[in-house]
Write a protein that holds these residues in place. Structure first.
Motif, PDB file in Angstrom:
ATOM      1  N   UNK A   1      11.969   5.181 -16.643  1.00  0.00           N
ATOM      2  CA  UNK A   1      12.622   3.846 -16.718  1.00  0.00           C
ATOM      3  C   UNK A   1      13.251   3.567 -15.393  1.00  0.00           C
ATOM      4  N   UNK A   2      14.464   4.443 -15.213  1.00  0.00           N
ATOM      5  CA  UNK A   2      15.243   4.220 -14.131  1.00  0.00           C
ATOM      6  C   UNK A   2      14.500   4.207 -12.742  1.00  0.00           C
ATOM      7  N   UNK A   3      13.619   5.244 -12.484  1.00  0.00           N
ATOM      8  CA  UNK A   3      12.596   5.371 -11.409  1.00  0.00           C
ATOM      9  C   UNK A   3      11.783   4.196 -11.169  1.00  0.00           C
ATOM     10  N   UNK A   4      11.179   3.864 -12.215  1.00  0.00           N
ATOM     11  CA  UNK A   4      10.284   2.728 -12.352  1.00  0.00           C
ATOM     12  C   UNK A   4      11.045   1.455 -12.060  1.00  0.00           C
ATOM     13  N   UNK A   5      12.237   1.076 -12.425  1.00  0.00           N
ATOM     14  CA  UNK A   5      13.057  -0.020 -12.298  1.00  0.00           C
ATOM     15  C   UNK A   5      13.243   0.136 -10.700  1.00  0.00           C
TER      16      UNK A   5
ATOM     17  N   UNK B   1      12.125   9.916 -20.872  1.00  0.00           N
ATOM     18  CA  UNK B   1      11.419   8.044 -20.671  1.00  0.00           C
ATOM     19  C   UNK B   1      12.730   7.441 -19.891  1.00  0.00           C
ATOM     20  N   UNK B   2      13.955   7.648 -20.451  1.00  0.00           N
ATOM     21  CA  UNK B   2      14.962   6.975 -19.669  1.00  0.00           C
ATOM     22  C   UNK B   2      14.884   7.374 -18.122  1.00  0.00           C
TER      23      UNK B   2
ATOM     24  N   UNK C   1       4.277   3.528 -16.605  1.00  0.00           N
ATOM     25  CA  UNK C   1       4.544   4.743 -16.452  1.00  0.00           C
ATOM     26  C   UNK C   1       5.366   5.561 -17.756  1.00  0.00           C
ATOM     27  N   UNK C   2       6.524   4.767 -17.760  1.00  0.00           N
ATOM     28  CA  UNK C   2       7.438   5.069 -18.942  1.00  0.00           C
ATOM     29  C   UNK C   2       6.966   5.255 -20.332  1.00  0.00           C
ATOM     30  N   UNK C   3       5.773   4.304 -20.523  1.00  0.00           N
ATOM     31  CA  UNK C   3       5.144   4.239 -21.950  1.00  0.00           C
ATOM     32  C   UNK C   3       4.233   5.795 -22.047  1.00  0.00           C
ATOM     33  N   UNK C   4       4.311   6.368 -20.947  1.00  0.00           N
ATOM     34  CA  UNK C   4       3.332   7.674 -21.245  1.00  0.00           C
ATOM     35  C   UNK C   4       4.233   8.832 -21.782  1.00  0.00           C
ATOM     36  N   UNK C   5       5.508   8.812 -21.745  1.00  0.00           N
ATOM     37  CA  UNK C   5       6.786   9.679 -22.121  1.00  0.00           C
ATOM     38  C   UNK C   5       6.681   9.456 -23.437  1.00  0.00           C
TER      39      UNK C   5
ATOM     40  N   UNK D   1       7.371  -5.080 -22.813  1.00  0.00           N
ATOM     41  CA  UNK D   1       7.777  -6.247 -22.330  1.00  0.00           C
ATOM     42  C   UNK D   1       7.678  -6.485 -20.746  1.00  0.00           C
ATOM     43  N   UNK D   2       8.368  -5.277 -20.230  1.00  0.00           N
ATOM     44  CA  UNK D   2       8.336  -5.303 -18.725  1.00  0.00           C
ATOM     45  C   UNK D   2       6.682  -4.907 -18.164  1.00  0.00           C
ATOM     46  N   UNK D   3       5.870  -4.267 -18.990  1.00  0.00           N
ATOM     47  CA  UNK D   3       4.498  -4.085 -18.454  1.00  0.00           C
ATOM     48  C   UNK D   3       4.043  -5.294 -18.650  1.00  0.00           C
ATOM     49  N   UNK D   4       4.036  -6.218 -19.750  1.00  0.00           N
ATOM     50  CA  UNK D   4       3.394  -7.518 -19.956  1.00  0.00           C
ATOM     51  C   UNK D   4       3.775  -8.482 -19.090  1.00  0.00           C
ATOM     52  N   UNK D   5       5.112  -8.756 -18.732  1.00  0.00           N
ATOM     53  CA  UNK D   5       5.635  -9.693 -17.750  1.00  0.00           C
ATOM     54  C   UNK D   5       5.033  -9.186 -16.268  1.00  0.00           C
ATOM     55  N   UNK D   6       5.101  -7.817 -15.636  1.00  0.00           N
ATOM     56  CA  UNK D   6       4.570  -7.723 -14.534  1.00  0.00           C
ATOM     57  C   UNK D   6       2.983  -7.670 -14.489  1.00  0.00           C
ATOM     58  N   UNK D   7       2.323  -7.619 -15.697  1.00  0.00           N
ATOM     59  CA  UNK D   7       0.815  -7.909 -15.657  1.00  0.00           C
ATOM     60  C   UNK D   7       0.492  -9.446 -15.582  1.00  0.00           C
TER      61      UNK D   7
END
Length: 233
Positions: A72-76, A68-69, A58-62, A24-30
């Motif tokens: 997500x924190x780094x990406x956020x 993954x956690x 990036x988190x989706x590749x883990x 959902x984060x990827x879709x909204x940012x896209x």
């Protein structure tokens, strides 16, 4: 926590709930980047628009829970910084979603995971509806005027400029005035002319021909108020 549990956190696969929030984060940012590029040509820079979409992917590749956690924190944090630096409040939504994905594992804290998913779903729905409400009119709205491109020899002080502005304003139902943008390299000024909303297609075509026949005019493009790409020709 016993060593076995630490090992499980590292080796167990990511649960569906946090992965769905990351999607959902990827879709909204896209969608946000797409709307920015569509409506504005992404004039504020590629890094403001499309880089957050790359980061949230990036988190989706883990495949394991702990990496993954961390991802997500780094990406956020990165998306949040880009939202603040780029003054793009819409990017706060994917930042929030990716943070929620980091804590939405029901295997660790079921109540927190359910609350994270509930908040994330509401955020994604609100953001999706808002972005769709902006993108759909930009794709389907009719033209509202013309953008007149001129050659480098064309200047606003010449009589040819009056040939663009005066007949258009008096004979073709132009409203909203005329905007003149500064000249680009190897080009003259760009003139935006808005016609009235009920001007029929044949009237629009007459106005287009009139503008195209003015000396120094290189091309006449239809102008769509909320669509930068459709206004290019």
């Amino acid at each position: 926590m016993p060593p076995v549990n630490r090992q499980n956190l590292t080796t167990e696969k990511v649960h569906t709930w946090p992965r769905a929030l990351a999607v959902a984060a990827l879709l909204t940012s896209t969608l946000t980047a797409g709307w920015s590029h569509l409506a504005l040509g992404n004039v504020s820079g590629v890094w403001v628009g499309w880089l957050p979409a790359v980061i949230t992917a990036i988190p989706l590749f883990t495949v394991r829970r702990k990496p993954f956690e961390y991802a997500c924190l780094a990406a956020g944090v990165l998306v949040l910084c880009l939202a603040v630096v780029g003054a793009s409040l819409v990017m706060l939504v994917p930042a929030a979603l990716i943070f929620l994905a980091a804590v939405a594992d029901p295997g660790r804290a079921p109540r927190r995971a359910r609350a994270s998913v509930l908040v994330g779903v509401l955020l994604a729905i609100v953001a999706g509806v808002a972005l769709a409400g902006r993108i759909y009119p930009a794709l389907t709205s009719p033209p509202v005027g013309f953008i007149v491109h001129t050659s480098s020899e064309f200047t606003v002080t010449e009589p040819t400029f009056e040939r663009v502005v005066q007949p258009a304003a008096t004979g073709y139902g132009v409203e909203g005035g005329v905007r003149v943008d500064a000249a680009d390299d190897d080009e003259g000024p760009t003139i935006t002319i808005q016609f009235r909303s009920n001007l029929p297609a044949d009237g629009q075509e007459r106005l287009r021909r009139h503008l195209a026949e003015v000396p120094g005019v290189t091309k006449v493009c239809s102008w769509y108020r909320d669509n930068h790409l459709r206004s290019r020709c």
